[in-house]
Design a protein around this motif. Structure first.
Motif, PDB file in Angstrom:
ATOM      1  N   UNK A 287      -6.410  18.672  -0.279  1.00  0.00           N
ATOM      2  CA  UNK A 287      -6.662  19.343   1.013  1.00  0.00           C
ATOM      3  C   UNK A 287      -5.476  20.141   1.566  1.00  0.00           C
TER       4      UNK A 287
ATOM      5  N   UNK B 103      -6.759  13.234  -1.516  1.00  0.00           N
ATOM      6  CA  UNK B 103      -5.595  13.105  -0.631  1.00  0.00           C
ATOM      7  C   UNK B 103      -4.572  14.224  -0.773  1.00  0.00           C
TER       8      UNK B 103
ATOM      9  N   UNK C 181      -0.816  23.318  11.390  1.00  0.00           N
ATOM     10  CA  UNK C 181      -2.072  23.010  10.681  1.00  0.00           C
ATOM     11  C   UNK C 181      -1.960  21.899   9.627  1.00  0.00           C
TER      12      UNK C 181
ATOM     13  N   UNK D 216      -4.845  17.951   6.767  1.00  0.00           N
ATOM     14  CA  UNK D 216      -4.793  17.128   5.553  1.00  0.00           C
ATOM     15  C   UNK D 216      -4.044  15.814   5.755  1.00  0.00           C
TER      16      UNK D 216
ATOM     17  N   UNK E  13      -7.708   7.522   4.957  1.00  0.00           N
ATOM     18  CA  UNK E  13      -8.375   7.306   3.665  1.00  0.00           C
ATOM     19  C   UNK E  13      -8.412   5.847   3.225  1.00  0.00           C
ATOM     20  N   UNK E  14      -7.603   4.984   3.838  1.00  0.00           N
ATOM     21  CA  UNK E  14      -7.675   3.563   3.513  1.00  0.00           C
ATOM     22  C   UNK E  14      -7.002   3.183   2.209  1.00  0.00           C
TER      23      UNK E  14
ATOM     24  N   UNK F 212      -5.505  12.010   4.883  1.00  0.00           N
ATOM     25  CA  UNK F 212      -4.813  10.937   4.154  1.00  0.00           C
ATOM     26  C   UNK F 212      -4.667   9.694   5.024  1.00  0.00           C
TER      27      UNK F 212
ATOM     28  N   UNK G 248       1.921  28.197  11.710  1.00  0.00           N
ATOM     29  CA  UNK G 248       2.169  27.984  10.276  1.00  0.00           C
ATOM     30  C   UNK G 248       2.480  26.536   9.909  1.00  0.00           C
ATOM     31  N   UNK G 249       3.046  25.759  10.824  1.00  0.00           N
ATOM     32  CA  UNK G 249       3.392  24.379  10.464  1.00  0.00           C
ATOM     33  C   UNK G 249       2.383  23.369  11.015  1.00  0.00           C
TER      34      UNK G 249
ATOM     35  N   UNK H 134       0.821  -1.214   0.000  1.00  0.00           N
ATOM     36  CA  UNK H 134       0.000   0.000   0.000  1.00  0.00           C
ATOM     37  C   UNK H 134       0.856   1.267   0.000  1.00  0.00           C
TER      38      UNK H 134
ATOM     39  N   UNK I 202      -0.861  29.762   5.871  1.00  0.00           N
ATOM     40  CA  UNK I 202       0.482  30.351   5.811  1.00  0.00           C
ATOM     41  C   UNK I 202       0.521  31.554   4.878  1.00  0.00           C
TER      42      UNK I 202
ATOM     43  N   UNK J 283      -1.962   1.936   4.400  1.00  0.00           N
ATOM     44  CA  UNK J 283      -2.172   2.918   3.325  1.00  0.00           C
ATOM     45  C   UNK J 283      -2.018   4.347   3.834  1.00  0.00           C
TER      46      UNK J 283
ATOM     47  N   UNK K 104       2.223   6.523   6.563  1.00  0.00           N
ATOM     48  CA  UNK K 104       3.203   7.611   6.456  1.00  0.00           C
ATOM     49  C   UNK K 104       2.577   8.961   6.810  1.00  0.00           C
ATOM     50  N   UNK K 105       1.422   9.314   6.238  1.00  0.00           N
ATOM     51  CA  UNK K 105       0.812  10.583   6.661  1.00  0.00           C
ATOM     52  C   UNK K 105       0.441  10.593   8.149  1.00  0.00           C
TER      53      UNK K 105
END
Lengths: 565, 565
Positions: free
Chosen positions: A539, A536, B539, B543, B550-551, B547, B536-537, A334, A547, B498, B501-502
């Motif tokens: 957004x 994905x 937020x 998103x 999201x599967x 992700x 600034x970072x 994945x 920013x 899936x 990582x995010x």
């Protein structure tokens, strides 16, 4: 993993960004669908068969300086000859000087393929194309008829000489001097740095366009003039004759793009010819730079495409661990699939933006429409910065997909990452692009930007029935972009600058969502990628616009002393 | 721009992440504030004066293989000797074998400084440290007393031999064989790749810990055993004697980290000693890897620190264009300030996460608390992946701050970017780290993660009076992280993968916001950086969590065929 020219992507994208309108103009009437197909196929063959095999050699055997002569990488002379013989150097030059007269939209596709195949070599004709365009717009008839045909044929090469050690982003600080020799020519003196393809061992001449200051030139950008300074001075018949008083001092040792000689150039009273009006060199340089900026943006896309193809090929062959669907190839993990999807989605978005920019340039030229010209002006910094940013990011992901092999030079994945790095810097750093976007390109009080937002929202409305969620997301994003643009225009310039880079990125994200949505509507096979991009990646615009609107105060609260603490 | 050890940052951070608790344990009672200060200062001097000057030479003169002998980069032998003589190889080893017995928290600071100064050389003791730890936990007393003192003193070096061409992320695919020689030792045969510091020309021996399979070892990870296979076989007195049947086949030509020889190793019936139980090699390897994973994460932070320092130095000297406040140095351009702020904020966040992980390791060891151990286990993949991701990103920004000079190798900015790239790959790619986080590390049904969310929210409540907006933002982010964690735990494993990582990145973003808030509360001078990071970072987590949740379905909808189209 040999490079494969993505011909069907080009056809699809050209169609999607309105190339039909370009072909419907009188100026580009010859760009019929059959011609377009034939041209792209021919260029694709050249890139696959002749240029791509040169890429590794350029990296492993950098151009070098030997006794004052630049020796290029193995095979580059033959590769260059193939480009020139195919007419690709002058493909968008006017036919009266031997060019093909093709729209920039098509030239952009061809440059994209050449950049995927061998970026270091592609940079050479890209520079010449910019020079041809500057000469077409600003040079005297005599200069035009002497130089342009030779540049178009590829017999001679062209360079741009802007930068000096103290004059990088601040071109106005140029110190190179020009003195009237009293015979209609000028003596040019000074040092220029970062001159891409400053010399080579395969063209009959190297023609330098040099920014220099006449004795009565005021300080800053308004006192700079542009000169044609050939390496070999043409005789009365236009044959290269005596050596001019200029030479390559040294070549830079760079992180990548080793096949492209980056020169320090010295001019010692070299004979030059004025291009355009005295003190008005920046106007001509901007013609050249705008062309080059889109071209460099597409270099980023080009390397991203090549890096994506290579990573996908690797992921489809490499077996490692148990995959959910049992193929055993890592493409079925994945997280690997996620990386590849991101790579492909970014390439699609950035290429669509670049081609939309190219179409706007073509329409602006063919019709003289101020609206198209404004769109081209707006999209150019986005195409440049976003194309090269994703070039870096996609190449980075390409290394990651390779795992340990990615860090080993023999795969080529690392080379893509090293080569593409400079594209985010040269032709105006991506920070400069973003400042151009929120500064000069918003002098219309946002009109061109709002028009794009309108179009994106109208397109989203058209897509709403088929893809309500995706269309809704794009519509909302375009609205947020409009609001942020309004907010930005209300800010002082330095507050805009503080948010310029995130704003540009958000703009590109929204445009990317828009183009993916259009693609899904036009071709259901493109829906999975569009859904990935819109659900994905899109957004991101939210935090980016936060920013963008945050202003400069918070940045300056963080003093250099605080940063050093 | 010479490297300056950020000693006050270390003091502040250790304090902030609860080092006082570590020093209050019996095991680490000697880590008094004065000792800590003295140790960090001493290590800082070594890094500034002795190691940092070696970094360029390592890049320009890579380690090479000459007639089977690895020749290291100029000065590396002396640099290594200085590290060993300072006792830094064995700083966290137990005192009974000559180690300093320092907490991992302090060793982490020292490794951080050494990594900033010269990453290629620092990797050598880092490998040895991992080996010492594996031996301490798993080796027989005879092996311990023979090897550990020599490793601790730096007389010998240690390596890890896991990877084979077909066994990278999938360690279970290891094919190297071990056969009982009937004398209590084993004959090891096979090829290993990517062996960092597989050999050198400055240590008295090189001790390889090798994963191999006994004849009766079942397939997969449960059939793998671990062996100590020294380059020179120690005689009865522990003196290096006969050459073992192993050799370096070749060194890799890598994108960066040229000073570190990355070897292909061949074992031809080499004599080895079993470490731990038969078929239980992975347990020992995991001990070594967990240590190494935090160590590699800090390598990312280390390079980021060095790249930041260099970029800041450059930005404070380089003059270009008109700046809003007239200093003329580019640090005063809003966009350059933004890049530098981002670099510094990321370094702070990643270092805080790494040190919080180190404190948890120390507390787990000193108290045996399962809660601390669970926290260490949870934070390790985050420290590794986020530390190395920001290593790459900050080094990338460092190049960008330099403009054209960044792409020229002589500045060193490019080297940071090339060197750090591998840290996101080795010791388990960052994708593998993220899968570890959402898989193995969530087998507690999220308990450790929720506990962290609780803590972050409690800290936000404490900060609310002083900094209501910042505290509110962190509180809300922690809540979103908690909800996403709950959602993730409800998903099938491949759906978690899936978004792994995010999710990891979002986790790090929220932790970063939390630590910046704590910093601002403890020291008003740190408020501007905290405000930058939180406004600034932080937020980004929004998103990212979209992700994360999201599967996999949307990814697999994008088939390899669709990706290839």
């Amino acid at each position: 993993m040999p490079y494969r020219a993505p011909l069907s992507d080009f056809s699809f994208l050209l169609d999607m960004v309105g190339f039909a309108e370009v072909a419907a103009t009188e100026r580009f009437a010859e760009s019929t669908p059959d011609t377009v197909t034939a041209i792209l196929a021919e260029a694709g063959r050249l890139c696959e068969a002749t240029l791509a095999p040169l890429n590794r050699a350029g990296d492993k055997h950098p151009a070098r300086l030997e006794n004052g002569v630049v020796r290029t990488s193995p095979g580059f002379a033959e590769g260059y000859r193939a480009i020139a013989d195919g007419g690709w150097v002058g493909m968008s030059a006017r036919t009266e000087f031997g060019g093909m007269g093709l729209p920039i939209s098509l030239a952009t596709c061809v440059n994209d393929m050449m950049g995927s195949a061998c970026l270091a070599l592609q940079l050479n004709p890209l520079m010449t194309q910019g020079q041809i365009e500057a000469l077409e717009h600003h040079a005297s008839d005599a200069l035009k008829s002497l130089y342009i045909p030779k540049l178009v044929s590829g017999e001679w090469c062209g360079t741009m000489n802007l930068t000096e050690p103290q004059a990088g982003s601040d071109v106005g600080a140029v110190r190179a001097r020009a003195e009237d020799r009293g015979d209609g020519t000028y003596a040019i003196s000074g040092q220029k740095i970062y001159i891409s393809w400053g010399d080579n061992d395969f063209s009959g001449n190297v023609c330098h366009l040099v920014l220099a200051r006449l004795p009565d030139g005021p300080e800053g950008t308004k006192g700079i003039s542009l000169f044609m300074v050939p390496k070999l001075i043409p005789d009365a018949d236009g044959k290269p004759g005596a050596r001019n008083a200029l030479h390559v001092v040294s070549l830079e040792h760079k992180m990548g793009l080793h096949g492209s000689p980056t020169a320090v150039m010295q001019y010692d009273g070299a004979q030059g010819w004025l291009v355009g009006q005295p003190h008005n060199g920046m106007a001509a340089m901007f013609t050249m730079m705008n062309n080059a900026r889109l071209g460099v943006g597409m270099q980023g896309v080009a390397v991203a495409e090549a890096a994506f193809q290579q990573a996908l090929g690797y992921a489809m062959e490499r077996r490692q661990g148990k995959t959910p669907f049992g193929s055993g190839a890592i493409v079925d993990h994945a997280d690997v699939r996620r990386m590849l999807a991101q790579m492909k989605a970014e390439v699609f978005s950035a290429r669509a933006i670049g081609l939309a920019c190219a179409v706007a340039i073509d329409m602006g030229r063919a019709t003289g429409s101020a609206e198209w010209q404004a769109r081209a002006a707006l999209l150019t910094p986005i195409a440049k910065a976003y194309g090269t940013d994703i070039g870096c990011e996609v190449a980075h992901l390409g290394v990651q997909v390779h795992g340990g092999m990615g860090f080993i030079e023999e795969t080529g994945a690392a080379q893509f990452s090293r080569d593409v790095r400079v594209t985010a810097i040269y032709e105006g750093t991506n920070g400069i692009q973003a400042m151009d976007l929120v500064g000069r390109k918003m002098m219309d009080r946002g009109e061109a930007a709002y028009r794009l937002c309108d179009e994106m929202q109208a397109a989203a409305e058209l897509a709403r029935a088929a893809h309500p969620d995706l269309a809704g997301a794009v519509w909302t994003a375009a609205e947020a972009l409009r609001e942020a643009t309004e907010a930005l225009i209300g800010l002082q310039m330095n507050d805009r600058f503080a948010g310029a880079v995130p704003y540009l990125r958000a703009f590109a994200r929204v445009l990317g969502g828009h183009f993916h949505l259009k693609a899904a509507l036009a071709d259901p096979a493109r829906l999975p990628l569009a859904a990935f991009a819109i659900k994905r990646l899109l957004p991101d615009y939210g935090p980016l616009l936060v920013q963008a609107r945050a202003g400069a105060e918070g940045l300056y609260a963080l003093t250099p002393e605080a940063l050093s603490a």
